[in-house]
Design an enzyme around this catalytic site. Structure first.
Site, short mmCIF file in Angstrom:
data_model
loop_
_atom_site.label_atom_id
_atom_site.label_comp_id
_atom_site.label_asym_id
_atom_site.label_seq_id
_atom_site.Cartn_x
_atom_site.Cartn_y
_atom_site.Cartn_z
N HIS A 232 -32.02 47.65 11.85
CA HIS A 232 -33.10 48.09 11.26
C HIS A 232 -33.89 49.25 12.09
O HIS A 232 -34.96 49.76 11.49
CB HIS A 232 -34.21 46.90 11.25
CG HIS A 232 -33.50 45.80 10.34
ND1 HIS A 232 -33.38 46.19 9.06
CD2 HIS A 232 -33.71 44.50 10.44
CE1 HIS A 232 -32.90 44.97 8.34
NE2 HIS A 232 -33.29 43.80 9.24
N ASP A 269 -24.99 42.28 6.61
CA ASP A 269 -26.16 41.27 6.92
C ASP A 269 -27.01 40.97 5.60
O ASP A 269 -26.92 41.70 4.66
CB ASP A 269 -27.18 42.32 7.85
CG ASP A 269 -28.23 41.24 8.68
OD1 ASP A 269 -28.04 41.00 9.62
OD2 ASP A 269 -29.24 41.07 7.95
N HIS A 271 -30.14 41.23 5.33
CA HIS A 271 -31.03 42.33 5.20
C HIS A 271 -30.50 43.70 5.00
O HIS A 271 -29.66 43.93 5.84
CB HIS A 271 -32.20 42.10 6.48
CG HIS A 271 -32.72 40.83 6.37
ND1 HIS A 271 -32.38 39.92 7.58
CD2 HIS A 271 -33.57 40.10 5.73
CE1 HIS A 271 -33.07 38.91 7.30
NE2 HIS A 271 -33.77 38.82 6.19
N ASP A 356 -26.63 36.02 9.24
CA ASP A 356 -27.85 35.38 8.62
C ASP A 356 -27.90 35.41 6.84
O ASP A 356 -28.86 34.60 6.28
CB ASP A 356 -29.23 36.18 8.77
CG ASP A 356 -28.98 37.67 8.62
OD1 ASP A 356 -27.90 38.25 8.16
OD2 ASP A 356 -29.90 38.44 9.03
#
Length: 453
Positions: A232, A269, A271, A356
């Site tokens: 990120h 991931d 996200h 995740d």
């Protein structure tokens, strides 16, 4: 607690900034391979060593050539970086890994805590997947080099790097500060140095995997068990628990140091890896492919965002509807990931391995299982063997349920070793519900059409 705002909008500084930057590079640490349990580097040991080091020595001065004939890097002392392992060990190894747990970078009750990497290491030991049990098959590289500031500055602005370094004095006074609000992303007095060390772990593994690929047809796979995560972190600053873009730094390093022009980054991931995406959005030589949950943090990763300029077509986003699981990822790999890689023909594959998306993870709503991650690791390993002489390094990203995180990483190791999955010991089918197969098929068909797959 107020949010500390690191200056992000100032222009990128030129060479006049280098003395300031190089003054805080903590020392290059002696490299060696350890076969026993992991002994993490501590902040006090870094400080002690730093005081004894000539800070002007050992600094990297790196620049990438922009021509299509490769890239060049020079060391101020004229010596190239090398693998820390002798050829005899590299020939026999199946897995190389580094662990950088960043024990000083921690906030109680925060999901991205310093318990994550130790939980993984404990699971590897319990399941007999460490050097202690596997000998030369599994090697842990310890006391690796931290990334230099020039390494990081290939991806992040020098304004951000110097701003973060200066913020450490505030963190020292207050114990903990917030450096970005959406995560929120925190920092302690050790965050800057430990983040450089974690980025350096990825660089070390790239060096070692590349060296091994020159020795035989089946080099070991690398896994950087590191934190804080990175995908990120945008070029201008931190975001979403992430400080430096570990995989982005390694991608640029692979190009510049090893002449591996075409880099594929696979991000599974839950996200969207917006920082990695932003770093390479107009780059035709880095293919960024992300599967992530539709509508999840940070709200980026729309399917129609495919890159721009000369990089148009080298960004592929596949948002998956909530509830997607093993079926969706098998379809995504077979129909999107594999054909994209085969067409791009990478020189190395780097993987943002976020765990995740597991059904037990508290921060999202997909239903991957330990078996899903085993499948992905096995399939990506085979893809790397077919396309880029086996050169492949995984980078830990998310994963916040310690049980599912550690068991899934352990099963990833088993996939690397071509050993059967132990997912049946960890996965409870009763936790799962029916996947939204129609919406999954529609998403895959749409992205295949968009990218002419």
């Amino acid at each position: 607690m107020e949010l500390l705002r690191i200056p992000l909008s100032l222009p990128i500084l030129g060479d006049s900034c280098l003395p300031l930057l190089s003054g805080s590079v903590f020392p290059l640490l002696r490299q060696y391979c350890v076969y026993g349990t992991h002994d993490s580097l501590t902040w006090s040991s870094l400080q002690t060593t730093r005081r004894k080091q000539n800070l002007n020595g050992g600094r990297w001065s790196a620049q990438c050539a922009t021509s299509h004939d490769g890239a060049s890097v020079s060391h101020v002392n004229g010596a190239p970086k090398d693998s820390p392992l002798p050829d005899s060990l590299l020939r026999d190894a199946r897995i190389l890994y580094c662990a950088s747990p960043a024990m000083g970078h921690n906030k109680e009750a925060h999901p991205e805590s310093n318990k994550r990497v130790p939980a993984i290491v404990d699971a590897l030991e319990k399941l007999e997947l460490t050097p202690k049990h596997r000998g030369s098959q599994v090697l842990e590289i310890q006391n690796f080099y931290p990334a230099s500031l020039d390494d990081v500055a290939r991806v992040h602005s020098r304004t951000y790097i110097t701003g973060l370094e200066k913020a450490m004095s505030k963190a020292l006074d207050e114990g903990l500060i917030f450096i970005e609000g959406t995560g929120p992303t925190y920092a302690t007095q050790t965050t800057f140095t430990e983040s450089l060390l974690s980025a350096g772990a990825g660089i070390t593994l790239v060096d070692s995997v590349v060296a091994a690929s020159k020795l035989g047809l089946s080099p070991p796979l690398g896994f950087a068990l590191i934190r804080p995560p990175g995908h990120h972190a945008v070029p201008e600053g931190p975001m979403g628990f992430c400080v430096f873009g570990n995989i982005a730094v390694a991608a640029r390093y692979a190009q510049c140091q090893h002449g591996l022009k075409r880099v594929m980054i696979i991000d599974f991931d839950v996200h969207h890896g917006n920082g990695t995406c932003d770093a390479f959005y107009d780059d035709p030589d880095i293919f960024f492919l992300s599967t992530h949950q539709l509508g999840s943090y940070p709200g980026t990763g729309k399917m129609n965002l495919i890159g721009q300029g000369s990089g148009e077509g080298t960004t592929l986003n596949l948002p998956l509807p909530g509830g997607s699981g093993d079926y969706s990822m098998r379809c995504a790999f077979d129909e999107v990931i594999a054909p994209s890689a085969q067409r791009f023909k990478p020189d190395i594959i780097l993987v943002s391995a976020g765990y995740d998306a597991h059904v037990l993870d508290p921060l999202a709503g997909l239903q991957f299982t330990t078996g899903t991650f085993y499948m992905l690791a096995s399939s990506i390993k085979q893809l790397a063997r077919e396309l880029c002489s086996g050169r492949c390094v995984f980078f830990l990203e998310g994963g916040y349920n310690l049980q599912s995180l550690s068991s899934s990483v352990a099963d990833t190791f088993r996939a690397f070793l071509d050993e059967p999955s132990l997912a049946a010991q960890f996965d409870d089918p009763a936790m799962l519900y029916e996947e939204p197969t129609r919406r999954i098929k529609e998403a895959i068909e749409k992205v295949r059409h968009l990218h002419s797959l």
